[in-house]
Design a protein around this motif. Sequence first.
Motif, mmCIF file in Angstrom:
data_model
loop_
_atom_site.group_PDB
_atom_site.id
_atom_site.type_symbol
_atom_site.label_atom_id
_atom_site.label_comp_id
_atom_site.label_asym_id
_atom_site.label_seq_id
_atom_site.Cartn_x
_atom_site.Cartn_y
_atom_site.Cartn_z
ATOM 1 N N GLN A 203 0.828 -1.204 0.000
ATOM 2 C CA GLN A 203 0.000 0.000 0.000
ATOM 3 C C GLN A 203 0.865 1.258 0.000
ATOM 4 O O GLN A 203 0.563 2.225 -0.705
ATOM 5 C CB GLN A 203 -0.932 -0.011 1.213
ATOM 6 C CG GLN A 203 -2.004 -1.085 1.155
ATOM 7 C CD GLN A 203 -2.895 -1.067 2.370
ATOM 8 O OE1 GLN A 203 -2.648 -0.323 3.326
ATOM 9 N NE2 GLN A 203 -3.933 -1.879 2.368
ATOM 10 N N ARG A 204 1.931 1.236 0.802
ATOM 11 C CA ARG A 204 2.825 2.399 0.822
ATOM 12 C C ARG A 204 3.506 2.591 -0.525
ATOM 13 O O ARG A 204 3.670 3.724 -0.992
ATOM 14 C CB ARG A 204 3.866 2.238 1.932
ATOM 15 C CG ARG A 204 3.331 2.503 3.324
ATOM 16 C CD ARG A 204 4.467 2.601 4.321
ATOM 17 N NE ARG A 204 5.110 1.319 4.501
ATOM 18 C CZ ARG A 204 4.757 0.426 5.417
ATOM 19 N NH1 ARG A 204 3.725 0.679 6.214
ATOM 20 N NH2 ARG A 204 5.398 -0.707 5.534
ATOM 21 N N ALA A 205 3.895 1.491 -1.153
ATOM 22 C CA ALA A 205 4.532 1.591 -2.460
ATOM 23 C C ALA A 205 3.568 2.167 -3.489
ATOM 24 O O ALA A 205 3.947 2.985 -4.326
ATOM 25 C CB ALA A 205 5.028 0.214 -2.912
ATOM 26 N N LYS A 206 2.310 1.760 -3.398
ATOM 27 C CA LYS A 206 1.314 2.287 -4.321
ATOM 28 C C LYS A 206 1.124 3.788 -4.116
ATOM 29 O O LYS A 206 1.035 4.563 -5.077
ATOM 30 C CB LYS A 206 -0.019 1.555 -4.129
ATOM 31 C CG LYS A 206 -1.110 2.002 -5.070
ATOM 32 C CD LYS A 206 -2.389 1.220 -4.823
ATOM 33 C CE LYS A 206 -3.493 1.692 -5.759
ATOM 34 N NZ LYS A 206 -4.764 0.951 -5.524
ATOM 35 N N ALA A 207 1.052 4.196 -2.831
ATOM 36 C CA ALA A 207 0.900 5.626 -2.533
ATOM 37 C C ALA A 207 2.120 6.410 -3.015
ATOM 38 O O ALA A 207 1.986 7.512 -3.560
ATOM 39 C CB ALA A 207 0.695 5.829 -1.030
ATOM 40 N N ASP A 208 3.311 5.839 -2.834
ATOM 41 C CA ASP A 208 4.522 6.516 -3.304
ATOM 42 C C ASP A 208 4.515 6.664 -4.818
ATOM 43 O O ASP A 208 4.945 7.698 -5.355
ATOM 44 C CB ASP A 208 5.762 5.729 -2.866
ATOM 45 C CG ASP A 208 5.980 5.798 -1.358
ATOM 46 O OD1 ASP A 208 5.401 6.698 -0.718
ATOM 47 O OD2 ASP A 208 6.720 4.936 -0.837
ATOM 48 N N ASP A 209 4.025 5.646 -5.510
ATOM 49 C CA ASP A 209 3.948 5.731 -6.968
ATOM 50 C C ASP A 209 2.997 6.839 -7.414
ATOM 51 O O ASP A 209 3.270 7.580 -8.367
ATOM 52 C CB ASP A 209 3.493 4.392 -7.545
ATOM 53 C CG ASP A 209 4.558 3.310 -7.405
ATOM 54 O OD1 ASP A 209 5.718 3.681 -7.196
ATOM 55 O OD2 ASP A 209 4.212 2.122 -7.494
ATOM 56 N N GLU A 210 1.862 6.955 -6.704
ATOM 57 C CA GLU A 210 0.902 8.000 -7.059
ATOM 58 C C GLU A 210 1.497 9.391 -6.824
ATOM 59 O O GLU A 210 1.316 10.298 -7.636
ATOM 60 C CB GLU A 210 -0.376 7.805 -6.247
ATOM 61 C CG GLU A 210 -1.138 6.537 -6.623
ATOM 62 C CD GLU A 210 -2.335 6.313 -5.725
ATOM 63 O OE1 GLU A 210 -2.472 7.070 -4.730
ATOM 64 O OE2 GLU A 210 -3.132 5.409 -6.016
ATOM 65 N N ILE A 211 2.200 9.534 -5.679
ATOM 66 C CA ILE A 211 2.824 10.824 -5.393
ATOM 67 C C ILE A 211 3.888 11.137 -6.431
ATOM 68 O O ILE A 211 4.007 12.275 -6.909
ATOM 69 C CB ILE A 211 3.431 10.810 -3.975
ATOM 70 C CG1 ILE A 211 2.314 10.717 -2.928
ATOM 71 C CG2 ILE A 211 4.276 12.056 -3.730
ATOM 72 C CD1 ILE A 211 2.826 10.527 -1.526
ATOM 73 N N ALA A 212 4.671 10.123 -6.799
ATOM 74 C CA ALA A 212 5.707 10.339 -7.804
ATOM 75 C C ALA A 212 5.100 10.750 -9.144
ATOM 76 O O ALA A 212 5.648 11.596 -9.858
ATOM 77 C CB ALA A 212 6.542 9.068 -7.975
ATOM 78 N N MET A 213 3.946 10.196 -9.478
ATOM 79 C CA MET A 213 3.283 10.557 -10.726
ATOM 80 C C MET A 213 2.838 12.014 -10.707
ATOM 81 O O MET A 213 3.000 12.751 -11.691
ATOM 82 C CB MET A 213 2.086 9.628 -10.946
ATOM 83 C CG MET A 213 1.291 9.953 -12.208
ATOM 84 S SD MET A 213 2.299 9.838 -13.705
ATOM 85 C CE MET A 213 2.565 8.062 -13.762
#
Length: 204
Positions: free
Chosen positions: A130-140
């Motif tokens: 879940q944290r990795a997914k959130a980090d990916d969204e923030i990076a996008m």
Amino acid sequence: NMPGLSSQVQESEATLRLEERQTAEQIKQAESTLAATQAQVKAASADLESARLAHTRIQRLAEQRIASTQELDEARKAFDGAKAKVEALARQADAQAATVSLARANAEQVAAKRSALQANEHMQAAAAAQRAKADDEIAMVVHLRRRRQFAPAGFRQHPEFVFCRRHADRRRIVAPAGQQFVERLRSEERRAGKECRSRGSPYH
């Protein structure tokens, strides 16, 4: 703190493996000792039966005055000794059977710890995903903002506001910059309007 959690999981895993080895060895040793004692009980029981038969035979011969009193006493002592040995070995076997049961109960507790540790590892893996997914969204979102920031002036699409006027000219964002970015721009517009009114702007 993922490094700290990972270290704790590794320590728990190492401790658990040690406990599993210890309980397995305890069960093996206890079962081996019990099996040996049970074999002794079986042999002693056979000796007891032989002593009983001998005592019975000597007793009959003594009644017929064929066997002496000394022979009868020796046969009785042999029978009593064989009986006492069987009883002692039987008590040892019972105690060792209890030791086996205790070792198996400890192994069940360790197995429960193993299940709990695996469940914890699965939970941590899900949280990390879940944290990795959130980090990916923030990076996008950051990537989109940077792309808009460094895009050529002719191709850049950004909102333009004319503050300190009764009617503001707004251009909506066409590129997908994200709802949070839009809300931020609206907040900046409202803040700028308040600053103009507080200064007594002639456009107000």
